[in-house]
Enzyme design. Structure first.
Site, PDB file in Angstrom:
ATOM      1  CG  ASN A 192      -6.730  -0.933   1.235  1.00 37.06           C
ATOM      2  OD1 ASN A 192      -6.007  -0.710   0.265  1.00 37.06           O
ATOM      3  ND2 ASN A 192      -6.243  -1.221   2.425  1.00 37.06           N
ATOM      4  CB  CYS A 241      -0.961  -0.003   1.185  1.00 33.68           C
ATOM      5  SG  CYS A 241      -2.085  -1.416   1.181  1.00 33.68           S
ATOM      6  CG  HIS A 269      -3.191   3.368   1.586  1.00 36.39           C
ATOM      7  ND1 HIS A 269      -3.766   2.857   0.444  1.00 36.39           N
ATOM      8  CD2 HIS A 269      -3.279   2.396   2.547  1.00 36.39           C
ATOM      9  CE1 HIS A 269      -4.179   1.621   0.691  1.00 36.39           C
ATOM     10  NE2 HIS A 269      -3.900   1.322   1.952  1.00 36.39           N
TER      11      HIS A 269
END
Length: 332
Positions: free
Chosen positions: A287, A116, A257
Site C-alpha cells: 500500500n 490514500c 487504491h
C-alpha cells in the site's frame, strides 16, 4: 463553469520507487508473521522502502519528469503542480521542491492531503483549473514515504505499507476525458485510521503552556477500514458512473487504491466487473497510499495493457475517512 474547449486529457504517466525491497520472509525476521499469513490476508508479497537519505521530493520529481516526457512537454510548459501526499519532507509543503527539481519555473505548486484518496481528490482538483481555463498543462503527483511513519513492531500495520510515487499530466483538450466523479468524507470515522500529532505539555512561563511533540506512528482498525471500503467504494463508483451517464459495462478497467487484494476482489464482485479487468500490482509494492493508483496506471500504460480511449473507473479510499471515484478515458 466549464469554458468551451476546456476539457481535460490525461496524456502522460510516470512512476518511481526506491530500489530496496523488503519481502514477507524478511519481514518475518522483524515481527512475528509469515509470508503465508500476509499473502493470504492482503495479497502483498513485498514492498519498496526508501533509505535514510531518500526523500519524497526525489521520488515525486522522478515520476513527474517521466510523465512530462511521455506527454511530449518540457518542464517549462507546466502551469501547475499538485502533489498529493501525507508524508511531506517539509510540513510547510514539498511541491515547491519538486517544482525546483523539475526546473518548472513557470508552475505554481502546492501540496494536497487526502491520504490514500489523495490522487483521486487531486485529479478532480487539478481538472477544475483546466475546466475554468486558468491553466492548460498540469502535473498531478501522488507520492508517499510511509515507512517513516510505520511502527515496525506492529504487525497489523507494518506488513501493509511501502514507498513510491506516481504522476500524470493533465492537458486542456477539446474533448473532456474526465467523464464523472464523486468525492466523499466522513470525519466521524477518523479514529479508524490516522497518523496523529501527539503533543507534550511544555511550560513557557507560569500559567503559559503549549504543546510540543511529534507525530505518532500509523494506527489502524483494519476490520473497520475493510468494512468501510467494501461498502462505500462500489457505491461511490456507481455514483461517478451515473454522473458520467455510463453503465458498469462501459468500464474497461477497474483501478482501485492498492490497499488489499481482498478489497479489490470484493469491490469488483459487487460491481460485477470481471477479475481480468482489475488492475493490481500491490503484491510487489504494498500500500503506497496516494502513489498507488498512478503507480499502477503507469505500469499498465507502459506495458501497452491500457490503450488510448479505454475507460477507467478509479477509486481511492482511506484516512479521513475519505473516499472518491472518477471515471476517465486514457489519452487525448
Amino acid at each position: 463553469m466549464k469554458h468551451a474547449g476546456a476539457g481535460i486529457a490525461i496524456t502522460g504517466s510516470g512512476s518511481a520507487a526506491p530500489v530496496a525491497s523488503l519481502d514477507n520472509d524478511q519481514l518475518s525476521q522483524i515481527v512475528e508473521t509469515s509470508d503465508e499469513w500476509i499473502t493470504a490476508r492482503t495479497g502483498i508479497r513485498q514492498r519498496r522502502l526508501a533509505n535514510s537519505g531518500g526523500t519524497l521530493a526525489q521520488l515525486a520529481t522522478q515520476a513527474a519528469a517521466q510523465a512530462i516526457a511521455m506527454a511530449g512537454l518540457t518542464a517549462l510548459d507546466i502551469d501547475l503542480i499538485v502533489l498529493a501526499t501525507s508524508t511531506p519532507d517539509d510540513l510547510f509543503g514539498t511541491a515547491g521542491l519538486v517544482q525546483a527539481g523539475l526546473g518548472a519555473s513557470r508552475a505554481v505548486a502546492f501540496d494536497l492531503t487526502a491520504a490514500c484518496s489523495g490522487f483521486v481528490f487531486g485529479l478532480v482538483t487539478a481538472s477544475q483549473f483546466i475546466h475554468t481555463g486558468v491553466y492548460r498543462n498540469v502535473v498531478l503527483i501522488g507520492a508517499d514515504v510511509l515507512s517513516r511513519w510505520v511502527d515496525w513492531s506492529d504487525r497489523r500495520t507494518c506488513i501493509l505499507f511501502g514507498d513510491a510515487a506516481g504522476a500524470v499530466v493533465l492537458q486542456a483538450n477539446e474533448r473532456d476525458r474526465l467523464l464523472g466523479f464523486e468525492l466523499r468524507s466522513d470525519g466521524t470515522q477518523n479514529h479508524y485510521l490516522n497518523l496523529a500529532y501527539q503533543p507534550q505539555a511544555t511550560s513557557l512561563l507560569d500559567g503559559l503552556e503549549i504543546g510540543q511533540g511529534s507525530f505518532h506512528p500509523i494506527t489502524m482498525n483494519g476490520q473497520e477500514v475493510y468494512r468501510f471500503a467494501v461498502r462505500r467504494v462500489p457505491e461511490v463508483i456507481e455514483k461517478a458512473l451515473f454522473r458520467a451517464n455510463l453503465g458498469v459495462e462501459a468500464v474497461d478497467w477497474l483501478l482501485l487504491h492498492q490497499a488489499n487484494q481482498r478489497i479489490l476482489d470484493a469491490v469488483a464482485q459487487r460491481l460485477n466487473i470481471a477479475p481480468e479487468k482489475v488492475i493490481s500490482n500491490l503484491a510487489r509494492y504494498g500500500n503506497t497510499s496516494a502513489a498507488s493508483i498512478p503507480l499502477a496506471l503507469d505500469e499498465v500504460v507502459r506495458q501497452g495493457t491500457v490503450n488510448p480511449g479505454d475507460t477507467i473507473a478509479t477509486a481511492g479510499f482511506g484516512a479521513g475517512l475519505t473516499w472518491g471515484a472518477a471515471i476517465f478515458q486514457w489519452g487525448r
